[in-house]
Structures are given as C-alpha cells and as structure tokens.
Design an enzyme around this catalytic site. Structure first.
Site, PDB file in Angstrom:
ATOM      1  CG  ASP A   1      -5.511   5.281   2.710  1.00 48.07           C
ATOM      2  OD1 ASP A   1      -5.544   4.873   3.893  1.00 48.07           O
ATOM      3  OD2 ASP A   1      -4.584   5.976   2.268  1.00 48.07           O
TER       4      ASP A   1
ATOM      5  NE  ARG B   1      -4.845   1.451   1.607  1.00 56.31           N
ATOM      6  CZ  ARG B   1      -4.796   2.162   0.486  1.00 56.31           C
ATOM      7  NH1 ARG B   1      -5.680   1.943  -0.471  1.00 56.31           N
ATOM      8  NH2 ARG B   1      -3.875   3.086   0.317  1.00 56.31           N
TER       9      ARG B   1
ATOM     10  CB  CYS C   1      -0.990  -0.021   1.158  1.00 59.38           C
ATOM     11  SG  CYS C   1      -0.295   0.198   2.799  1.00 59.38           S
TER      12      CYS C   1
END
Length: 169
Positions: free
Chosen positions: A133, A28, A22
């Site tokens: 996100d 994440r 990420c």
C-alpha cells in the site's frame, strides 16, 4: 463504469470479467484496473473482458483515485481520472469470473465473505506476494506499485486471451 452498464443493457455482455480489490479503491486496485484495461486493449480484447475495481472499506466511495496514483500512472500512459471508488458488494462474487486481491489481508477478508462455491474465483493479483500500500509513503511507493502490477497484468492479459480461445469461455 457507464459503458459496461450500457453494453449489458444492449446485450453485449463481456465474455470474462475481472475485479481488482484493495482497501479503499483509490490506489492499488484502480491502478491495476487501468493497467489491465490497457493491456487488454492492446490485444484487442477490451470488449471481451470487463475490468473493474472496488474497495473493502467505504472511506472513499465516489472519490477519484488518489492524485499521486493518478500522476504516477499518467507518467506511464494510464488514465485513472474517470474511475470512482466503490465498495465491494457481496454480489461481486457472482458477477466477476476473477476477484483479485492486492494483499493477503484483502484475500483473507474476501475468503470469509465468499460463498463456498465461488471460492475458486479468488486469488492474489501477484500470486504469492502482496502489492504494498503506497498511501502513507512517498512517491517511490507509487512507482513500486506500478513496477509490480505492470508485468503481472501483461501476463494476466495473455492468460485471459488464452482462456477466451477455449470453447467454454
């Protein structure tokens, strides 16, 4: 991160490896790493598959995952506390069998950097959708990340188990 290094030094290299990617490696990708690790452990495959995570940016290198990610993950039985953010390295393309991006932007960035012969290792974790996100949002964003990642990691663990059964793995 130390255990995989020790295993490699002692010659116990995992048969497969997966890298979650990420932006900063604090929300994440560490969540996806922890979920997949737990699913693999449940299948008895945690020694055969190395799972790691990295960020495309260096904003948070050395930091633990975001406290909100840790808290939401802990509520579902995942421990992110030992993870530390690291930046994606070019060598990761060759080191990992699968490099799974959390969103289209990450995938595009990885595709630009990746040698042509290793492009087949790149994919989106969710196949055709982004893991949103949660960093700038509220608590529900962290739950949403888990809601998306959990079923996919269960499926991925099964796919990796099948791959390990094949002679070429």
């Amino acid at each position: 991160m130390i255990k995989p290094l020790l295993d490699r030094m002692l010659g116990r290299k995992p048969r497969l490896s997966v890298l979650m990617v990420c932006s900063g490696n604090i929300c994440r990708s560490p969540t996806a790493q922890a979920v997949l690790e737990k699913r693999l452990a449940e299948l008895g495959l945690d020694k055969q598959v190395l799972v790691d995570s990295a960020g495309l940016e260096s904003f948070h290198v050395g930091e633990p995952p975001d406290k909100r990610s840790q808290n939401h993950a802990a509520q579902r039985g995942y421990d992110l506390s030992r993870q530390r953010a690291r930046r994606f390295e070019r060598a990761d393309f060759a080191r990992f069998d699968l490099v799974l991006a959390m969103d289209q932007g990450h995938l595009a960035s990885l595709r630009k950097r990746c040698p042509a012969e290793l492009q087949g290792r790149l994919a989106l974790l969710l196949g055709d959708a982004d893991v949103p996100d949660p960093f700038y949002g509220g608590p529900s964003g962290f739950d949403r990340v888990l809601d998306l990642i959990e079923p996919r990691c269960a499926q991925l663990a099964g796919e990796l188990a099948e791959r390990l059964k094949s002679p070429g793995a």
